[in-house]
Design a protein around this motif. Structure first.
Motif, short mmCIF file in Angstrom:
data_model
loop_
_atom_site.label_atom_id
_atom_site.label_comp_id
_atom_site.label_asym_id
_atom_site.label_seq_id
_atom_site.Cartn_x
_atom_site.Cartn_y
_atom_site.Cartn_z
N GLN A 111 12.13 -131.65 10.01
CA GLN A 111 13.63 -131.89 9.45
C GLN A 111 14.21 -130.71 8.97
O GLN A 111 13.74 -130.14 7.63
N PRO A 112 15.14 -130.24 9.52
CA PRO A 112 15.99 -128.77 8.92
C PRO A 112 16.53 -129.12 7.51
O PRO A 112 16.89 -130.17 7.34
N ALA A 113 16.69 -128.00 6.92
CA ALA A 113 17.35 -127.96 5.71
C ALA A 113 18.84 -128.16 5.72
O ALA A 113 19.45 -127.86 6.56
N LYS A 114 19.37 -129.28 5.06
CA LYS A 114 20.91 -129.38 4.85
C LYS A 114 21.17 -129.25 3.75
O LYS A 114 21.77 -130.22 2.87
N PRO A 115 21.43 -128.03 3.25
CA PRO A 115 21.87 -127.77 1.80
C PRO A 115 23.23 -128.26 1.53
O PRO A 115 24.22 -128.43 2.09
N PHE A 116 23.14 -128.96 0.19
CA PHE A 116 24.48 -129.60 -0.45
C PHE A 116 24.68 -129.21 -1.68
O PHE A 116 25.75 -129.01 -2.25
#
Length: 143
Positions: A111-116
């Motif tokens: 699961q790739p990172a999805k920075p928020f």
């Protein structure tokens, strides 16, 4: 030995003198105004990354976004006032909101990172400071 004498502007000194004992009432309101700006940005960033670019359809219930909130302004051991923007615990399914947010922010195997969080911090810094300055000026003028 040199000696320096600095005189503060009269307007600034008047504002400071008006604050006096009201500081403990004003600071929490100012911090909460800034916290609301950060909260709004975090919610919009989180909503935009949940379910984005997934192999399977999203199973999001919206519970993570609704768990975001701002704590009331509290004073720590050192006497500093702070507010915290974060997630309420626990979830209905027993999984930690902080754990899910960490997985979304940094990713995991497959699961790739999805920075928020980092983008929210970076983009809301100046608007947050502006909102707090504006709120402080309003509070000082109302005294």
């Amino acid at each position: 030995m040199a000696k320096v004498n600095i005189k503060m502007p009269e307007e600034f000194l008047m504002k400071i003198s008006r604050l006096g004992s009201k500081t403990d009432e004003i600071v929490p309101r100012v911090l909460e105004a800034g916290g609301e700006i950060v909260l709004d940005k975090m919610k919009s960033n989180l909503s935009s990354v949940i379910g984005k670019d997934t192999k399977l359809p999203s199973r999001s219930t919206g519970e993570l976004v609704s768990a975001l909130g701002v704590s009331p302004a509290l004073v720590d051991r050192r006497g500093n006032h702070n507010v915290k923007v974060g997630f309420n615990e626990p979830r209905k399914d027993g999984v930690s909101n902080a754990k899910l947010a960490n997985i979304i922010e940094y990713g995991k195997s497959g699961q790739p990172a999805k920075p928020f969080l980092k983008p929210a911090r970076r983009t809301s810094r100046q608007p947050c400071m502006d909102a707090m300055i504006k709120k402080l000026e309003e509070e000082v003028e109302s005294i």
